[in-house]
Design a protein around this motif. Structure first.
Motif, PDB file in Angstrom:
ATOM      1  N   TRP A 250       0.853  -1.190   0.000  1.00 58.14           N
ATOM      2  CA  TRP A 250       0.000   0.000   0.000  1.00 58.14           C
ATOM      3  C   TRP A 250       0.887   1.237   0.000  1.00 58.14           C
ATOM      4  CZ3 TRP A 250      -5.306  -0.430  -0.315  1.00 58.14           C
ATOM      5  CH2 TRP A 250      -5.837  -1.692  -0.112  1.00 58.14           C
ATOM      6  N   PRO A 251       0.589   2.243  -0.836  1.00 62.67           N
ATOM      7  CA  PRO A 251       1.493   3.399  -0.999  1.00 62.67           C
ATOM      8  C   PRO A 251       1.903   4.077   0.298  1.00 62.67           C
ATOM      9  CG  PRO A 251      -0.202   3.440  -2.696  1.00 62.67           C
ATOM     10  CD  PRO A 251      -0.567   2.314  -1.763  1.00 62.67           C
ATOM     11  N   ILE A 252       0.970   4.279   1.228  1.00 59.15           N
ATOM     12  CA  ILE A 252       1.307   5.008   2.449  1.00 59.15           C
ATOM     13  C   ILE A 252       2.271   4.209   3.321  1.00 59.15           C
ATOM     14  CG2 ILE A 252      -0.703   4.139   3.714  1.00 59.15           C
ATOM     15  CD1 ILE A 252      -0.903   6.855   5.064  1.00 59.15           C
ATOM     16  N   ILE A 253       2.162   2.882   3.301  1.00 58.30           N
ATOM     17  CA  ILE A 253       3.068   2.025   4.070  1.00 58.30           C
ATOM     18  C   ILE A 253       4.402   1.876   3.331  1.00 58.30           C
ATOM     19  CG2 ILE A 253       3.358  -0.218   5.145  1.00 58.30           C
ATOM     20  CD1 ILE A 253       1.128   1.516   6.354  1.00 58.30           C
ATOM     21  N   GLU A 254       4.322   1.759   2.020  1.00 63.96           N
ATOM     22  CA  GLU A 254       5.558   1.698   1.218  1.00 63.96           C
ATOM     23  C   GLU A 254       6.396   2.943   1.450  1.00 63.96           C
ATOM     24  OE1 GLU A 254       6.913   1.179  -3.480  1.00 63.96           O
ATOM     25  OE2 GLU A 254       4.906   1.887  -2.969  1.00 63.96           O
ATOM     26  N   ALA A 255       5.749   4.101   1.526  1.00 65.05           N
ATOM     27  CA  ALA A 255       6.471   5.343   1.786  1.00 65.05           C
ATOM     28  C   ALA A 255       7.122   5.315   3.166  1.00 65.05           C
ATOM     29  CB  ALA A 255       5.517   6.528   1.677  1.00 65.05           C
ATOM     30  N   ALA A 256       6.385   4.853   4.182  1.00 62.17           N
ATOM     31  CA  ALA A 256       6.943   4.790   5.535  1.00 62.17           C
ATOM     32  C   ALA A 256       8.179   3.899   5.579  1.00 62.17           C
ATOM     33  CB  ALA A 256       5.878   4.284   6.510  1.00 62.17           C
ATOM     34  N   LEU A 257       8.127   2.761   4.905  1.00 63.74           N
ATOM     35  CA  LEU A 257       9.273   1.851   4.888  1.00 63.74           C
ATOM     36  C   LEU A 257      10.463   2.470   4.166  1.00 63.74           C
ATOM     37  CD1 LEU A 257       7.358  -1.474   4.150  1.00 63.74           C
ATOM     38  CD2 LEU A 257       8.508  -0.862   6.280  1.00 63.74           C
ATOM     39  N   HIS A 258      10.212   3.191   3.099  1.00 65.21           N
ATOM     40  CA  HIS A 258      11.308   3.874   2.392  1.00 65.21           C
ATOM     41  C   HIS A 258      11.907   4.968   3.273  1.00 65.21           C
ATOM     42  CE1 HIS A 258      11.568   2.171  -1.608  1.00 65.21           C
ATOM     43  NE2 HIS A 258      10.245   2.115  -1.679  1.00 65.21           N
TER      44      HIS A 258
ATOM     45  N   SER B 185       6.549  12.018  -3.025  1.00 70.24           N
ATOM     46  CA  SER B 185       5.636  11.398  -2.075  1.00 70.24           C
ATOM     47  C   SER B 185       4.676  12.427  -1.471  1.00 70.24           C
ATOM     48  CB  SER B 185       6.427  10.723  -0.950  1.00 70.24           C
ATOM     49  OG  SER B 185       5.537  10.223   0.030  1.00 70.24           O
ATOM     50  N   PRO B 186       3.378  12.120  -1.433  1.00 68.72           N
ATOM     51  CA  PRO B 186       2.415  13.004  -0.770  1.00 68.72           C
ATOM     52  C   PRO B 186       2.375  12.795   0.735  1.00 68.72           C
ATOM     53  CG  PRO B 186       1.256  11.160  -1.724  1.00 68.72           C
ATOM     54  CD  PRO B 186       2.710  10.975  -2.092  1.00 68.72           C
ATOM     55  N   PHE B 187       3.193  11.864   1.254  1.00 71.06           N
ATOM     56  CA  PHE B 187       3.120  11.509   2.664  1.00 71.06           C
ATOM     57  C   PHE B 187       4.234  12.155   3.481  1.00 71.06           C
ATOM     58  CE2 PHE B 187       1.455   7.857   0.189  1.00 71.06           C
ATOM     59  CZ  PHE B 187       0.122   8.023   0.519  1.00 71.06           C
ATOM     60  N   LEU B 188       4.781  13.271   2.981  1.00 66.80           N
ATOM     61  CA  LEU B 188       5.798  14.037   3.696  1.00 66.80           C
ATOM     62  C   LEU B 188       5.232  15.390   4.115  1.00 66.80           C
ATOM     63  CD1 LEU B 188       9.097  13.479   1.683  1.00 66.80           C
ATOM     64  CD2 LEU B 188       8.635  12.735   4.008  1.00 66.80           C
ATOM     65  N   ALA B 189       5.908  16.026   5.052  1.00 66.74           N
ATOM     66  CA  ALA B 189       5.498  17.361   5.479  1.00 66.74           C
ATOM     67  C   ALA B 189       5.533  18.325   4.295  1.00 66.74           C
ATOM     68  CB  ALA B 189       6.427  17.866   6.588  1.00 66.74           C
ATOM     69  N   ALA B 190       4.528  19.200   4.224  1.00 62.78           N
ATOM     70  CA  ALA B 190       4.435  20.254   3.201  1.00 62.78           C
ATOM     71  C   ALA B 190       4.459  19.697   1.783  1.00 62.78           C
ATOM     72  CB  ALA B 190       5.551  21.279   3.384  1.00 62.78           C
ATOM     73  N   ALA B 191       4.014  18.451   1.598  1.00 61.10           N
ATOM     74  CA  ALA B 191       4.010  17.861   0.255  1.00 61.10           C
ATOM     75  C   ALA B 191       3.096  18.628  -0.687  1.00 61.10           C
ATOM     76  CB  ALA B 191       3.589  16.394   0.329  1.00 61.10           C
ATOM     77  N   GLU B 192       1.979  19.138  -0.185  1.00 55.13           N
ATOM     78  CA  GLU B 192       1.061  19.908  -1.020  1.00 55.13           C
ATOM     79  C   GLU B 192       1.620  21.309  -1.261  1.00 55.13           C
ATOM     80  OE1 GLU B 192      -2.034  18.811  -2.252  1.00 55.13           O
ATOM     81  OE2 GLU B 192      -1.303  16.848  -1.640  1.00 55.13           O
ATOM     82  N   LYS B 193       2.074  21.950  -0.212  1.00 56.40           N
ATOM     83  CA  LYS B 193       2.541  23.330  -0.305  1.00 56.40           C
ATOM     84  C   LYS B 193       3.772  23.454  -1.188  1.00 56.40           C
ATOM     85  CE  LYS B 193       3.978  27.213   2.629  1.00 56.40           C
ATOM     86  NZ  LYS B 193       4.234  27.651   4.030  1.00 56.40           N
TER      87      LYS B 193
ATOM     88  N   GLY C  26       1.804  13.034   6.127  1.00 55.69           N
ATOM     89  CA  GLY C  26       1.569  14.152   5.236  1.00 55.69           C
ATOM     90  C   GLY C  26       0.587  15.159   5.805  1.00 55.69           C
ATOM     91  N   GLU C  27       0.453  16.283   5.088  1.00 51.43           N
ATOM     92  CA  GLU C  27      -0.370  17.392   5.571  1.00 51.43           C
ATOM     93  C   GLU C  27      -1.819  17.304   5.124  1.00 51.43           C
ATOM     94  OE1 GLU C  27       1.074  21.017   3.929  1.00 51.43           O
ATOM     95  OE2 GLU C  27       0.993  20.311   1.856  1.00 51.43           O
ATOM     96  N   ARG C  28      -2.093  16.567   4.038  1.00 52.98           N
ATOM     97  CA  ARG C  28      -3.468  16.535   3.546  1.00 52.98           C
ATOM     98  C   ARG C  28      -4.295  15.571   4.384  1.00 52.98           C
ATOM     99  NH1 ARG C  28      -4.423  11.917   0.600  1.00 52.98           N
ATOM    100  NH2 ARG C  28      -2.608  10.784  -0.167  1.00 52.98           N
ATOM    101  N   SER C  29      -5.610  15.742   4.329  1.00 58.22           N
ATOM    102  CA  SER C  29      -6.513  14.857   5.063  1.00 58.22           C
ATOM    103  C   SER C  29      -6.486  13.468   4.425  1.00 58.22           C
ATOM    104  CB  SER C  29      -7.935  15.414   5.034  1.00 58.22           C
ATOM    105  OG  SER C  29      -7.989  16.676   5.670  1.00 58.22           O
ATOM    106  N   LEU C  30      -6.364  12.452   5.249  1.00 56.55           N
ATOM    107  CA  LEU C  30      -6.332  11.082   4.758  1.00 56.55           C
ATOM    108  C   LEU C  30      -7.747  10.609   4.451  1.00 56.55           C
ATOM    109  CD1 LEU C  30      -3.810   9.479   7.281  1.00 56.55           C
ATOM    110  CD2 LEU C  30      -3.311  10.483   5.058  1.00 56.55           C
ATOM    111  N   ASN C  31      -7.884   9.826   3.388  1.00 59.91           N
ATOM    112  CA  ASN C  31      -9.176   9.207   3.147  1.00 59.91           C
ATOM    113  C   ASN C  31      -9.345   8.022   4.091  1.00 59.91           C
ATOM    114  OD1 ASN C  31      -7.798   6.969   2.008  1.00 59.91           O
ATOM    115  ND2 ASN C  31      -7.828   7.930  -0.018  1.00 59.91           N
TER     116      ASN C  31
END
Length: 870
Positions: free
Chosen positions: A282-290, A310-318, A389-394
């Motif tokens: 799953w992308p969010i877990i794959e990112a954490a492992l990386h 990755s969208p799962f880092l701080a300020a990824a949207e900004k 990440g900073e965005r709201s998780l689904n």
């Protein structure tokens, strides 16, 4: 299920949690009182754990600690990790664990002599003995041996049992389970096994292929749902559902969406897909492992790109745009390895700050830590990077983030079975745990349940469709465990050992599926690619499915295609873009004309849409960079030498000294030694020296000339478009005539590239037309081919210039005067410029197969959807 089994002081056991939950719902639906006593329904494995917990809680003596599945996996890997002969110890550990599980469930003692018949069996015996010794030494109990341990305590009368024990939904009972049930029965508990197969209405159906089969299934489920609403429970069984999940989701979404489009919200549709996949995928877990694998050592561009995107880092949207630009810069600079934090990241201040904090707390590779300490470290490091990440998780991502926290808690329990670990070993164990943990998002219950084959067995449905029942999948192919001697597996009738064993198992499974609903459809495809399929032997005596089932509307196999067939679509070709806004700087130079000639849409996409593909990184200098260095070295040489007379006056030593100095200067300007390494650049300098020495040898064979311009920058206007140009070199002959030269470091060049209405290389003809160049003095143009396998001139001239490779225009296959050729170039290039200015952007490759071969815009122009011959 018969309600008579729901008796007081009765326990109902199921093979899995899914069936337990379904029976709880079924029991609740049959209650009429405002409140009632809950039924004791749970999976077999959970019941064993409950018995053990009750026993250890009420007994004062010391008891073994029951290992979790996570701890058991880690202990098996520890047993095998010191075996240097194993190329994949983690995978082999899983295989050994499965073999050990089979031996225990089939009650085969470790001392069985047949285990010594093969090298694999002896290895399994050795590993299993070490595993059990470690469990005994640490007073641990592995889950596979729990049933045997409980049987012993039950025989001794130390465990309280229910009056009635019901087994529901079990396709088969293992010898270990039989032994446990015998011990329970001897203590006075009544055992009920619900294995009476009641005949139900079953039908068979054949369809052309697997996709048609899925569409028929989806349309059937939709018609029943439309007819009966929420009161039905429809089962749709798809073999290998984990591999086809997205295809199944798409087809069912099309069938259940009112508009038959993919725009409908899948979460609101009345079906649920039961197919988990490894947590690590799953992308969010794959990112954490990386992220937790980041170290102060140089990282590859692939890992840097993954981090920046990755969208799962701080300020990824900004900082999304800034990070995209960083990736482009890294690729443009041909950066293959990079140590973080880096100057490249200065446009992403929040990421830089997070990385600085992350690296300030990184554990060193020589330190050892308990798994619980590493679990806290991983959590803290991810927090420093701003994960998730900073965005709201689904909903799905939120569940995954919570499951990650549970995974870390599981990892922390490895303190009881593992010694202190290095950071790398800890990450390995955590990644292995995530790989072996299957996750399926929790979704609301739905009338239509799409599941795999074994999950559906025993489940209560009102309607059931089982797909894929062909002779290639039913009965299942034999898959004996490679570590257990085959003779022993056959003798003990172990699972997957033989084709006969699988036939018997599939016969039971087929009967179980037949009684899972009042109406059951078994289907199969007639063809899979080039393979012709036939119905499985189990379907031989079933009646063919009627066109319209009694409780459903007629099946529509492909409603989307039906709608398309009756819909009239309007086609509109728009090949013209708005004219160019000359207030916006136009880049591209002569390459605009080159691309407009090759394909008008390509020119539009490259120079007006800026649809440029990022350059691919390479291990060493890329061809364009090598070309720039060659151009610069020759420019420096001729600025110093100036003419052929000075070239002839240079002796070999002086020529080599000057050439080496020019090459060194060019490399210093275009090649970063920190990026490529000094040794590589020394080799590149030697290669260039050999190449340019051969080129100068050719220059010495020419009649006298003077170099009057090198890398001359010019600005001109052709038609209405402004062009910025740079001429590689202009030579003047002794007669005062000009020769315009363009260096080419590619192998093959052809003067035909200048001719025709759509010239492949319009650059040199364009130079001949410049007002800044006195075209009345331009007598020739030529490619200077500077390639190890092609040192030559390829050119065209007004008259014979006595230079090999440069031919007069009147000597061509179609003779033409020089003046006429210049007028043709004027007309041709002006038309190309005017077409580009006017916005002519049709998808019209000059030579479809050749022009499109090296083009990266096919997804944008969609040429493959047209019959262009590509």
């Amino acid at each position: 299920m018969n309600l008579e089994f729901f008796l007081p002081n009765s326990t109902i056991l199921t093979p899995n949690r899914r069936l337990s939950a379904a029976l709880h719902v079924q029991y609740a639906q049959h209650q009429h009182a405002p409140c009632w006593q809950s039924a004791d329904i749970l999976p077999y494995s959970s019941w064993l754990q409950r018995l053990w917990t009750d026993y250890t809680t009420h007994t004062l003596t010391t008891h073994p600690l029951l290992l979790t599945t996570t701890q058991q996996d880690a202990l098996w890997e520890t047993v095998l990790q010191d075996n240097a002969a194993l190329l994949q110890p983690s995978e082999t550990a899983q295989l050994a664990k499965k073999a050990w599980d089979i031996l225990r469930r089939w009650r085969v003692d470790l001392a069985h002599p047949d285990l010594q018949l093969t090298a694999e069996g002896r290895a399994l015996h050795r590993w299993a003995r070490e595993f059990t010794q470690q469990c005994q030494a640490k007073n641990r109990l592995d889950p596979t041996s729990l049933a045997d341990q409980l049987a012993e305590k039950i025989t001794q009368g130390k465990i309280t049992l229910p009056n009635n024990l019901v087994l529901y939904g079990f396709t088969e009972i293992t010898p270990q389970q039989h032994y446990l049930l015998d011990c329970i029965q001897q203590r006075g508990t009544a055992i009920h096994i619900d294995n009476h197969f009641m005949p139900k209405k079953s039908y068979k159906m054949s369809l052309p292929d697997a996709e048609t089969e899925l569409r028929a299934m989806a349309a059937w489920a939709k018609s029943i749902y439309d007819h009966a609403g929420e009161q039905v429970r429809i089962g749709c069984v798809v073999p290998a559902l984990a591999d086809t999940r997205e295809t199944v989701r798409r087809i069912f979404s099309e069938a259940f969406s009112a508009e038959n489009t993919l725009t409908a919200d899948v979460t609101l549709l009345p079906f649920n897909i039961s197919a988990g996949r490894p947590l690590a995928d799953w992308p969010i877990i794959e990112a954490a492992l990386h992220f937790i694998e980041l170290t102060p050592t140089p990282l590859s561009l692939q890992k840097i790109t993954f981090l920046l995107r990755s969208p799962f880092l701080a300020a990824a949207e900004k900082e999304h745009a800034a990070r995209a630009q960083i990736i482009e810069r890294l690729r443009a600079d041909n950066v293959n390895m990079l140590t973080l934090p880096s100057i490249y990241l200065h446009h992403s201040p929040r990421l830089t700050q997070c990385l600085e904090q992350f690296y300030a707390h990184v554990f060193t590779s020589d330190q050892l830590f308990l798994p619980s300490t590493l679990a806290q470290y991983f959590s803290a490091q991810l927090h420093r990077l701003g994960w998730p990440g900073e965005r709201s998780l689904n909903s799905e991502e939120y569940q995954l983030a919570q499951r990650w926290l549970e995974l870390l808690a599981q990892f922390a329990t490895l303190d009881t079975v593992l010694p202190a670990l290095s950071l790398q070993a800890g990450i390995h164990h955590l990644r292995t745990l995530a790989k072996h943990t299957v996750f399926q998002p929790r979704t609301p219950d739905a009338p239509v349940q799409i599941s795999g084959l074994l999950e559906a067995a025993g489940m209560p449905f009102t309607h059931l469709w089982v797909s894929g029942v062909d002779d290639s999948q039913w009965p299942f192919p034999a898959r004996p465990n490679p570590l257990i001697p085959l003779f022993l597996q056959k003798k003990a009738h172990m699972p997957h050992a033989t084709a006969e064993r699988e036939l018997a198992y599939c016969t039971l499974l087929f009967k179980q599926l037949q009684q899972s609903a009042d109406t059951v459809i078994f289907s199969h495809a007639l063809q899979k690619e080039d393979e012709v399929l036939r119905e499985a032997v189990f379907l031989k005596d079933l009646p063919v499915m009627p066109v319209a089932p009694e409780d459903a509307k007629p099946i529509k196999v492909d409603s989307v295609n039906e709608i398309s067939a009756i819909t009239t679509l309007e086609t509109y070709f728009d090949h013209t873009a708005p004219p160019i806004d000359l207030t916006i700087p136009l880049r591209g130079g002569s390459n605009i004309l080159r691309q407009q000639a090759a394909c008008p849409f390509r020119a539009f996409a490259l120079f007006r849409l800026n649809a440029n593909k990022s350059p691919a990184p390479a291990l060493g200098l890329r061809p364009p960079e090598r070309g720039n260095i060659t151009h610069r070295a020759l420019e420096l040489f001729w600025r110093e030498t100036k003419d052929s007379t000075a070239l002839h006056l240079l002796d070999t030593r002086a020529e080599q000294t000057l050439l080496k100095n020019c090459i060194a200067t060019a490399l210093a300007e275009y090649a970063n030694p920190d990026l490529y390494g000094s040794r590589y650049l020394v080799l590149e300098a030697q290669r260039l020296n050999t190449l340019l020495t051969a080129w100068l040898a050719l220059e010495k064979t020419r009649p006298d000339f003077t170099v009057i311009a090198c890398e001359q920058k010019m600005t001109t206007t052709l038609g209405k478009i402004p062009l910025k140009l740079r001429i590689d070199r202009i030579d003047q002959t002794a007669e005062g005539e000009w020769l315009i030269i363009d260096y080419k470091t590619g192998r093959y060049q052809n003067r035909q590239a200048w001719l025709g209405e759509r010239p492949d290389e319009p650059q040199l003809p364009l130079y001949c037309l410049l007002e800044e160049v006195n075209h009345t003095s331009v007598a020739a143009l030529a490619f200077a081919c500077v390639h190890p396998n092609n040192i030559s001139f390829v050119g065209l001239s007004a008259d014979d210039m006595h230079i090999e490779g440069i031919k007069p225009s009147h000597s061509l296959a179609e003779p033409i005067s020089w003046a006429h050729q210049l007028r043709q170039w004027q007309n041709t290039l002006t038309k190309l410029a005017d077409d580009f200015y006017a916005g002519h952007a049709s998808v019209d490759p000059k030579q479809a197969g050749i022009t499109c071969a090296n083009c990266d815009l096919d997804l944008l122009c969609r040429i493959k959807e047209k019959d262009y011959g590509c």
